[in-house]
Write a protein that holds these residues in place. Sequence first.
Motif, PDB file in Angstrom:
ATOM      1  N   GLN A 159      27.429   1.270  -6.891  1.00 31.58           N
ATOM      2  CA  GLN A 159      28.485   0.416  -6.355  1.00 31.58           C
ATOM      3  C   GLN A 159      30.160   0.687  -7.216  1.00 31.58           C
ATOM      4  O   GLN A 159      29.852   0.884  -8.485  1.00 31.58           O
ATOM      5  N   VAL A 160      30.824   1.110  -6.247  1.00 31.58           N
ATOM      6  CA  VAL A 160      32.253   1.593  -7.095  1.00 31.58           C
ATOM      7  C   VAL A 160      32.922   0.371  -7.392  1.00 31.58           C
ATOM      8  O   VAL A 160      33.486  -0.428  -6.549  1.00 31.58           O
ATOM      9  N   GLU A 161      32.902  -0.119  -8.752  1.00 29.92           N
ATOM     10  CA  GLU A 161      33.856  -1.449  -8.891  1.00 29.92           C
ATOM     11  C   GLU A 161      34.424  -1.467 -10.259  1.00 29.92           C
ATOM     12  O   GLU A 161      34.969  -2.278 -10.677  1.00 29.92           O
ATOM     13  N   THR A 162      34.659  -0.044 -10.787  1.00 27.14           N
ATOM     14  CA  THR A 162      35.427  -0.063 -12.022  1.00 27.14           C
ATOM     15  C   THR A 162      36.277   1.101 -11.820  1.00 27.14           C
ATOM     16  O   THR A 162      36.254   2.196 -11.001  1.00 27.14           O
ATOM     17  N   PRO A 163      37.472   1.382 -12.579  1.00 27.59           N
ATOM     18  CA  PRO A 163      38.370   2.450 -12.415  1.00 27.59           C
ATOM     19  C   PRO A 163      37.903   3.782 -12.730  1.00 27.59           C
ATOM     20  O   PRO A 163      38.021   4.864 -12.035  1.00 27.59           O
ATOM     21  N   ARG A 164      36.829   3.645 -13.475  1.00 26.93           N
ATOM     22  CA  ARG A 164      36.367   5.010 -13.907  1.00 26.93           C
ATOM     23  C   ARG A 164      35.401   5.503 -12.919  1.00 26.93           C
ATOM     24  O   ARG A 164      34.946   6.652 -12.913  1.00 26.93           O
ATOM     25  N   SER A 165      34.987   4.737 -11.834  1.00 26.96           N
ATOM     26  CA  SER A 165      34.216   5.159 -10.871  1.00 26.96           C
ATOM     27  C   SER A 165      34.940   5.624  -9.653  1.00 26.96           C
ATOM     28  O   SER A 165      34.454   6.025  -8.665  1.00 26.96           O
ATOM     29  N   VAL A 166      36.312   5.469  -9.800  1.00 28.47           N
ATOM     30  CA  VAL A 166      37.152   5.925  -9.002  1.00 28.47           C
ATOM     31  C   VAL A 166      37.826   7.456  -9.087  1.00 28.47           C
ATOM     32  O   VAL A 166      37.793   8.336  -8.788  1.00 28.47           O
ATOM     33  N   ILE A 167      38.426   7.271 -10.507  1.00 28.22           N
ATOM     34  CA  ILE A 167      39.152   8.494 -11.297  1.00 28.22           C
ATOM     35  C   ILE A 167      38.533   8.448 -12.643  1.00 28.22           C
ATOM     36  O   ILE A 167      38.376   7.615 -13.364  1.00 28.22           O
ATOM     37  N   GLY A 168      37.916   9.989 -12.852  1.00 31.60           N
ATOM     38  CA  GLY A 168      36.960  10.037 -14.062  1.00 31.60           C
ATOM     39  C   GLY A 168      37.808  10.065 -15.192  1.00 31.60           C
ATOM     40  O   GLY A 168      39.275  10.186 -15.190  1.00 31.60           O
ATOM     41  N   PRO A 169      37.483  10.076 -16.580  1.00 30.44           N
ATOM     42  CA  PRO A 169      38.126  10.207 -17.779  1.00 30.44           C
ATOM     43  C   PRO A 169      38.817  11.541 -17.828  1.00 30.44           C
ATOM     44  O   PRO A 169      39.950  11.618 -18.459  1.00 30.44           O
TER      45      PRO A 169
ATOM     46  N   GLY B 263       0.632  -1.108  -0.132  1.00 30.90           N
ATOM     47  CA  GLY B 263       0.182   0.228   0.053  1.00 30.90           C
ATOM     48  C   GLY B 263       0.791   1.193  -0.011  1.00 30.90           C
ATOM     49  O   GLY B 263       0.445   2.301   0.403  1.00 30.90           O
ATOM     50  N   GLY B 264       2.059   1.110  -0.594  1.00 26.14           N
ATOM     51  CA  GLY B 264       2.981   2.322  -0.536  1.00 26.14           C
ATOM     52  C   GLY B 264       4.497   1.791  -0.399  1.00 26.14           C
ATOM     53  O   GLY B 264       4.681   0.667  -0.542  1.00 26.14           O
ATOM     54  N   LEU B 265       5.183   2.776  -0.252  1.00 26.15           N
ATOM     55  CA  LEU B 265       6.834   2.335  -0.444  1.00 26.15           C
ATOM     56  C   LEU B 265       7.263   2.173   1.114  1.00 26.15           C
ATOM     57  O   LEU B 265       7.248   3.238   1.794  1.00 26.15           O
ATOM     58  N   PRO B 266       7.669   0.960   1.605  1.00 29.27           N
ATOM     59  CA  PRO B 266       7.970   0.865   3.047  1.00 29.27           C
ATOM     60  C   PRO B 266       9.391   1.529   3.203  1.00 29.27           C
ATOM     61  O   PRO B 266      10.171   1.829   2.488  1.00 29.27           O
ATOM     62  N   ASP B 267       9.307   2.149   4.457  1.00 32.52           N
ATOM     63  CA  ASP B 267      10.509   2.661   4.999  1.00 32.52           C
ATOM     64  C   ASP B 267      11.741   1.995   4.881  1.00 32.52           C
ATOM     65  O   ASP B 267      11.498   0.510   4.898  1.00 32.52           O
ATOM     66  N   GLY B 268      13.041   2.322   4.629  1.00 34.54           N
ATOM     67  CA  GLY B 268      14.234   1.491   4.539  1.00 34.54           C
ATOM     68  C   GLY B 268      14.461   1.269   3.183  1.00 34.54           C
ATOM     69  O   GLY B 268      15.588   0.344   3.118  1.00 34.54           O
ATOM     70  N   PHE B 269      13.735   1.228   2.164  1.00 40.69           N
ATOM     71  CA  PHE B 269      14.039   0.889   0.790  1.00 40.69           C
ATOM     72  C   PHE B 269      14.924   1.549   0.021  1.00 40.69           C
ATOM     73  O   PHE B 269      15.094   2.945  -0.054  1.00 40.69           O
ATOM     74  N   VAL B 270      16.074   0.974  -0.474  1.00 38.79           N
ATOM     75  CA  VAL B 270      16.960   1.310  -1.315  1.00 38.79           C
ATOM     76  C   VAL B 270      17.143   0.579  -2.499  1.00 38.79           C
ATOM     77  O   VAL B 270      17.174  -0.837  -2.519  1.00 38.79           O
ATOM     78  N   VAL B 271      17.745   1.109  -3.726  1.00 38.54           N
ATOM     79  CA  VAL B 271      18.071   0.261  -4.662  1.00 38.54           C
ATOM     80  C   VAL B 271      19.538   0.414  -4.971  1.00 38.54           C
ATOM     81  O   VAL B 271      20.122   1.434  -4.753  1.00 38.54           O
ATOM     82  N   THR B 272      20.151  -0.730  -5.271  1.00 41.88           N
ATOM     83  CA  THR B 272      21.764  -0.816  -5.601  1.00 41.88           C
ATOM     84  C   THR B 272      21.995  -0.779  -7.112  1.00 41.88           C
ATOM     85  O   THR B 272      21.515  -1.625  -7.774  1.00 41.88           O
ATOM     86  N   PHE B 273      22.629   0.151  -7.577  1.00 46.09           N
ATOM     87  CA  PHE B 273      23.043   0.404  -9.210  1.00 46.09           C
ATOM     88  C   PHE B 273      24.571  -0.170  -9.162  1.00 46.09           C
ATOM     89  O   PHE B 273      25.311   0.596  -8.880  1.00 46.09           O
ATOM     90  N   PRO B 274      24.851  -1.321  -9.980  1.00 47.93           N
ATOM     91  CA  PRO B 274      26.463  -1.544  -9.947  1.00 47.93           C
ATOM     92  C   PRO B 274      27.097  -1.174 -10.902  1.00 47.93           C
ATOM     93  O   PRO B 274      26.502  -0.641 -11.975  1.00 47.93           O
ATOM     94  N   LYS B 275      28.455  -1.379 -10.827  1.00 49.75           N
ATOM     95  CA  LYS B 275      29.389  -1.197 -12.193  1.00 49.75           C
ATOM     96  C   LYS B 275      29.367   0.015 -12.782  1.00 49.75           C
ATOM     97  O   LYS B 275      29.096  -0.139 -14.067  1.00 49.75           O
ATOM     98  N   VAL B 276      29.200   1.045 -12.243  1.00 46.43           N
ATOM     99  CA  VAL B 276      29.102   2.211 -12.792  1.00 46.43           C
ATOM    100  C   VAL B 276      30.503   2.531 -13.539  1.00 46.43           C
ATOM    101  O   VAL B 276      31.729   2.544 -13.100  1.00 46.43           O
ATOM    102  N   THR B 277      30.562   2.965 -14.968  1.00 45.65           N
ATOM    103  CA  THR B 277      31.496   3.443 -15.568  1.00 45.65           C
ATOM    104  C   THR B 277      31.330   4.882 -15.973  1.00 45.65           C
ATOM    105  O   THR B 277      32.514   5.312 -16.551  1.00 45.65           O
ATOM    106  N   THR B 278      30.151   5.421 -15.889  1.00 39.69           N
ATOM    107  CA  THR B 278      30.061   6.855 -16.424  1.00 39.69           C
ATOM    108  C   THR B 278      29.049   7.648 -15.482  1.00 39.69           C
ATOM    109  O   THR B 278      28.075   6.754 -15.400  1.00 39.69           O
ATOM    110  N   ALA B 279      29.314   8.815 -15.221  1.00 41.66           N
ATOM    111  CA  ALA B 279      28.020   9.526 -14.523  1.00 41.66           C
ATOM    112  C   ALA B 279      26.927   9.401 -15.261  1.00 41.66           C
ATOM    113  O   ALA B 279      25.725   9.832 -14.834  1.00 41.66           O
TER     114      ALA B 279
END
Length: 421
Positions: free
Chosen positions: A220-230, A175-191
Amino acid sequence: MTRSIPDEGWLDLLERAREAEAGHRPRHPGEGPVRQPLQTLYVPGDRVTAATTVELGAEALRLLDAHAADPASFEAAFGVGAAVAERTRARVRAKLEREPVEDLRVDFEDGYGARPDDEEDRHAEAAARAVRASRGHGTAPPSFGLRVKSFADGAEARSLRTLDAFVTTLTEAAGGLPDGFVVTFPKVTTAEHVATFAEALERLEVGLGLAERSLRFEVQVETPRSVIGPDGSVAAPAILESSGGRLTAMHFGVFDYTASLGLMPWEQRLDHPANDFARHALQVALAGTGVRISDGSSNVAPASDRTEDVHAAWRAHADHVRHSLRHGFYQWWDLHPAHLVSRYAAVYGWLLPHLDDAESRVRAWRRQVEAPGVLDEPATVSSLLRYLRFAVSSGAVDEAEVLETTGLSRDELLVGGEEAV
């Protein structure tokens, strides 16, 4: 008093200083009031049931009682000091009975793999119903969510389809979005992927009639480009800017990151110096922003149920936990019930030896007297208060005990203590 410049002669500089601070504060609001989970447990999407966290907690308790049944065996298993072994074991057992999992992540990425669309659709809907049922039973952890597939893997359509199916099923059942909910977005390579995902969450909010920015996510920071950008700069600020105000945390991924750097398999470990560099880049870039950092996981698990194998896995995992703690990282991923035992044992065993000293120094500060043998500055008092808050929120010590021993009010401990320094 002799002066060279009257008050009005500084007005333009004072105004510029105030404008600079006004621009800085919204970007660096400091720590938020919401409790940060100590750990996030990943469970493949097809294995999640309404009883998952109860069953994992029961298995963790069984391992503790079978392989560290008394303070002496507990001390040997985790490298916890003899002076705090009995108290630490009691606190760990109480934690596993009361709240074994603080944050559950239903995994549709690496832990789940590639499946036919109709199969993943069924699992997404079933997992959402199971999570909702566990909340109705009062057995769900305070925080929960799902990990979708990465855009970097060419699975954009599948990622958004699972997101839609899970969130729609969850909100309709609850009946709505419960408290404490979050989505995890993995392996980011670009903003740009982050910005696209943030827009997808916005569209889903509109479609479901949810409040604006109620759907939050972590990267999730799992790639070099999510640590140091281009462009050679640290990537975290651009990722944060692209999130549209929805980013809650950045979680470091040990194994994907080390593999992307070309490290050999035996060097893919949480305490590798390459990982320390990445974590500290995130730590500096995100300090004061309110975006939390979680360290990664350990892939060490007991090879069997023999005590020597369980102890070996516990010691290795506890060493990794202590490495993170020393560097200022207080949340991690867990992948196995045994990790729950060694996680809490390592954290509590690291915190408790410092409790008496911290309480006495805060008590002295509260009374505006010097603590014996130390000259505490305001920054150190802030750190002592942060330590006490973490000791309480983690379950290492009871809040009432800290309040009584230090003389702090609850607001000073949990919210306003640092502002009072």
